[in-house]
Design an enzyme around this catalytic site. Structure first.
Site, PDB file in Angstrom:
ATOM      1  CD  GLU A 128      -2.866   0.469   0.137  1.00 26.45           C
ATOM      2  OE1 GLU A 128      -2.646   1.233  -0.348  1.00 26.45           O
ATOM      3  OE2 GLU A 128      -4.329   0.149   0.193  1.00 26.45           O
ATOM      4  CG  ASP A 129      -0.961   4.796  -1.658  1.00 31.00           C
ATOM      5  OD1 ASP A 129      -1.552   4.133  -0.816  1.00 31.00           O
ATOM      6  OD2 ASP A 129      -1.558   5.714  -2.243  1.00 31.00           O
TER       7      ASP A 129
ATOM      8  NE  ARG B  98      -1.978   8.292  -9.493  1.00 35.04           N
ATOM      9  CZ  ARG B  98      -2.715   7.942  -8.708  1.00 35.04           C
ATOM     10  NH1 ARG B  98      -2.102   7.463  -7.468  1.00 35.04           N
ATOM     11  NH2 ARG B  98      -4.078   7.856  -8.481  1.00 35.04           N
TER      12      ARG B  98
ATOM     13  CG  PHE C 293      -4.091  15.403   0.970  1.00 33.69           C
ATOM     14  CD1 PHE C 293      -4.726  14.367   0.727  1.00 33.69           C
ATOM     15  CD2 PHE C 293      -3.486  16.078  -0.258  1.00 33.69           C
ATOM     16  CE1 PHE C 293      -4.743  13.787  -0.554  1.00 33.69           C
ATOM     17  CE2 PHE C 293      -3.713  15.522  -1.411  1.00 33.69           C
ATOM     18  CZ  PHE C 293      -4.105  14.283  -1.575  1.00 33.69           C
TER      19      PHE C 293
ATOM     20  CG  ASP D 159      -6.601   8.733   5.598  1.00 35.55           C
ATOM     21  OD1 ASP D 159      -6.690   8.830   6.699  1.00 35.55           O
ATOM     22  OD2 ASP D 159      -6.685   9.487   4.740  1.00 35.55           O
TER      23      ASP D 159
HETATM   24  P1  IMP Z   1      -8.028   4.601   3.362  1.00 30.54           P
HETATM   25  O1  IMP Z   1      -9.201   3.814   2.879  1.00 30.54           O
HETATM   26  O2  IMP Z   1      -8.769   6.161   4.064  1.00 30.54           O
HETATM   27  O3  IMP Z   1      -7.212   4.131   4.241  1.00 30.54           O
HETATM   28  O4  IMP Z   1      -7.289   5.247   2.308  1.00 30.54           O
HETATM   29  C1  IMP Z   1      -6.352   4.702   1.352  1.00 30.54           C
HETATM   30  C2  IMP Z   1      -6.195   5.317   0.073  1.00 30.54           C
HETATM   31  O5  IMP Z   1      -6.596   6.510   0.062  1.00 30.54           O
HETATM   32  C3  IMP Z   1      -4.697   5.065  -0.186  1.00 30.54           C
HETATM   33  O6  IMP Z   1      -4.287   4.047  -0.621  1.00 30.54           O
HETATM   34  C4  IMP Z   1      -4.594   6.342  -0.979  1.00 30.54           C
HETATM   35  O7  IMP Z   1      -4.637   5.915  -2.387  1.00 30.54           O
HETATM   36  C5  IMP Z   1      -5.637   7.349  -0.747  1.00 30.54           C
HETATM   37  N1  IMP Z   1      -4.991   8.205   0.420  1.00 30.54           N
HETATM   38  C6  IMP Z   1      -5.020   8.312   1.818  1.00 30.54           C
HETATM   39  N2  IMP Z   1      -4.522   9.461   2.353  1.00 30.54           N
HETATM   40  C7  IMP Z   1      -3.916  10.044   1.165  1.00 30.54           C
HETATM   41  C8  IMP Z   1      -3.186  11.088   1.074  1.00 30.54           C
HETATM   42  O8  IMP Z   1      -2.734  11.916   2.115  1.00 30.54           O
HETATM   43  N3  IMP Z   1      -2.582  11.676  -0.052  1.00 30.54           N
HETATM   44  C9  IMP Z   1      -3.119  10.880  -1.101  1.00 30.54           C
HETATM   45  N4  IMP Z   1      -4.015   9.721  -1.280  1.00 30.54           N
HETATM   46  C10 IMP Z   1      -4.246   9.358   0.066  1.00 30.54           C
END
Ligand code: IMP
Length: 175
Positions: free
Chosen positions: A104-105, A171, A158, A108
């Site tokens: 995963e990148d 990206r 963010f 969050d």
């Molecule tokens: P989650 O489902 O809220 O955990 O978010 C996961 C996905 O949202 C990540 O795999 C990212 O693609 C995107 N994401 C979450 N936080 C950020 C951020 O700070 N910048 C850019 N993309 C984010």
């Protein structure tokens, strides 16, 4: 601190290319310790699109053979999670009985990864481990995720670059 304007927002450089490379070295070292000399071919699951850079950099450092498999989920719009996770691309290979390393990148809220894990479990893999370049634990809304390999813990802000986008842009930034 260096300021960078991207579209309508001002960002500051929080993690340099050198810091990212060192963190990926450390993550790869831990994964190598766990998987080197294995008899199986583990699956390296790239969660598109955000993980492409991290996946590529990680696998360059592996001392074992792996099979790269991809999937794509969406939930983010602009700078926030909608909480509504959709699978936009199914798994590109069979993972039944295989050991899977999810790449995963960023984690969050955790909704995306939780959905990924649920989908993976339905295919009965041998095991699932998670590697995330970034972790934003203060934003977590699910409590069933265990991140085994993490590059950096970041605050609830963010971030963009190194695979992460702002409305599909930036990206390519190496920091
Ligand atoms: P989650 O489902 O809220 O955990 O978010 C996961 C996905 O949202 C990540 O795999 C990212 O693609 C995107 N994401 C979450 N936080 C950020 C951020 O700070 N910048 C850019 N993309 C984010």
């Amino acid at each position: 601190m260096e300021k960078i304007t991207l579209k309508d927002k001002t960002f500051r450089k929080v993690i340099s290319y050198e810091q990212l490379s060192a963190a990926i070295d450390a993550v790869a070292c831990k994964i190598n310790a766990d998987f080197k000399n294995c008899d199986d071919v583990p699956v390296l699951l790239c969660v598109l699109n955000g993980s492409i850079m991290f996946t590529a950099e990680l696998m360059k450092r592996f001392q074992f053979n792996c099979q790269v498999v991809s999937t794509k989920l969406t939930s983010y719009e602009g700078t926030g999670s909608t909480g509504n996770v959709k699978q936009a691309l199914g798994l590109t290979a069979d993972i039944q009985g295989r050991r899977v390393i999810v790449v995963e990148d960023i984690v969050d809220t955790g909704f995306t990864l939780s959905t990924v894990v649920k989908i993976l479990k339905s295919y009965n893999p041998a095991s699932i481990e998670i590697a995330s370049l970034l972790d934003k634990p203060s934003m977590r809304k699910v409590d069933d995720l265990k991140l085994k390999y993490v590059g950096f813990v970041v605050p609830a802000e963010f971030v963009v670059g190194y695979g992460l986008d702002y409305n599909e842009l930036y990206r390519q930034l190496p920091y």
